[in-house]
Design an enzyme around this catalytic site. Sequence first.
Site, short mmCIF file in Angstrom:
data_model
loop_
_atom_site.label_atom_id
_atom_site.label_comp_id
_atom_site.label_asym_id
_atom_site.label_seq_id
_atom_site.Cartn_x
_atom_site.Cartn_y
_atom_site.Cartn_z
N GLU A 96 0.83 -1.20 0.00
CA GLU A 96 0.00 0.00 0.00
C GLU A 96 0.86 1.25 0.00
OE1 GLU A 96 -3.92 -2.00 1.98
OE2 GLU A 96 -2.87 -0.50 3.14
N CYS A 109 3.31 8.62 0.85
CA CYS A 109 3.83 7.68 1.85
C CYS A 109 4.02 6.33 1.17
CB CYS A 109 2.78 7.60 2.98
SG CYS A 109 3.17 6.40 4.24
N CYS A 116 6.32 -6.75 7.75
CA CYS A 116 7.42 -6.22 8.56
C CYS A 116 7.76 -7.18 9.68
CB CYS A 116 7.05 -4.85 9.14
SG CYS A 116 8.44 -4.10 10.03
N CYS A 120 5.75 -4.73 15.64
CA CYS A 120 5.28 -3.83 16.70
C CYS A 120 3.83 -4.15 17.06
CB CYS A 120 5.40 -2.37 16.24
SG CYS A 120 7.09 -1.92 15.89
N CYS A 123 0.94 -2.05 15.44
CA CYS A 123 1.01 -1.76 14.00
C CYS A 123 0.39 -2.89 13.20
CB CYS A 123 2.47 -1.57 13.61
SG CYS A 123 2.71 -1.39 11.82
N CYS A 337 -0.62 6.71 7.51
CA CYS A 337 0.62 5.95 7.49
C CYS A 337 0.67 5.09 8.74
CB CYS A 337 1.81 6.89 7.51
SG CYS A 337 2.11 7.63 5.94
#
Length: 354
Positions: A96, A109, A116, A120, A123, A337
């Site tokens: 995205e 962005c 990832c 986190c 997130c 973001c």
Amino acid sequence: MTNRFSRRNLMGVPAAELGAFLASLGEPPYRAKQLQHWICRRLAASFEDMSDLPKGLRTQLQSLAYLADPVVLDVHRASDGTAKYALQLEDGLVVEAVAMPMEGHTTLCLSSQAGCAVGCRFCVTGALGSGRNLRAHEIFGQFRVLMREEGLVGKGVNVVFMGMGEPLLNLSHLVEALNFLSETVSLRRITLSTAGVVPKLYALAKLPRRPNLAVSLNATTDEKRAYLMPGVARWSLAELIGALKAYPLEAGRRITIEYVLISGINDSLWDARRLVQLLLGLRVKVNLIPLNPDPRFLPGLVPPSESVINAFAAHLAAANLNVTVRWSKGLEVAAACGQLRGQLRVQAPSPPAP
Ligand code: SAH
Ligand code: SF4
């Protein structure tokens, strides 16, 4: 690289290789520069658009090569103009990217990875788990597509690497992508946001040309950071702050410290006090980001109330820190973001248009 129809992708190809490819078609050396100009500066979508190339060469290129831009699968536009794009890469993965109109300019962005590994807790991308690194042309391709789709070619934009992924875990491809990007966007208008991969911060510091730096701190004790950001917990806050102290900054520049405020976890006045202590002596500005909630992927996490956020900000400001609160844009479409999740697709992508 060839696709399954044996045409060659000419995006992200080094100048020397491009020259060799064109030479194999009997073209003079200056054609490589012309082609690169169309790809990197004019952001042309197809060879057909490259009006100063001879018609015969354009036709030949169309049969032998293609430009592997991501394909727009979906666009969600919020009432404030924020547009979130789902972009499909050649292997079918979806990443995205977001265009956010601001006063006087648009900020794009971009994603650096599909997923990832830092994981986190707050997130949505982290909840996806590790994905693969994006290649330079896949990062630059997001820029090309958004610039064209949003009618921005030739206009000034800011670029932030705050989409999916941890840019410092994909540093070599990111640096290559920055080389393409900086053909049209000054590095002063590009910001790399990192969770704080300390050895890579030192590597970044050694680059001759660097974008602006933003660091997602999000916690003021090692314990809280290990809880919130497990994938970067092997480096202590002291080590991270040490790397920031050593980071070379041009005159007038500051490091942005991002701090996602999560109710009951990192939003107390004790946190604010510790944050002030941690940042003493650093040239920083602090960006407070109220958590963008997502009950499905981030159960139990909510942003603090407005009064808690304001009190936290006021405490930092009273200590002479430059502080802003980023009231999220595009919340309606979860386009902010750090709220990007992509989708893992398994079906084969459609071939590029002939
Ligand atoms: N991996 C990099 C860049 C991508 S995340 C990094 O962590 O900095 C970009 C920003 O979005 C980070 O500052 C991150 O802390 C923030 N973010 C992630 N999830 C969020 C959420 N749910 N609400 C608000 N901000 C979030
Ligand atoms: Fe990765 Fe950044 Fe999300 Fe953490 S906040 S999981 S580092 S994308």
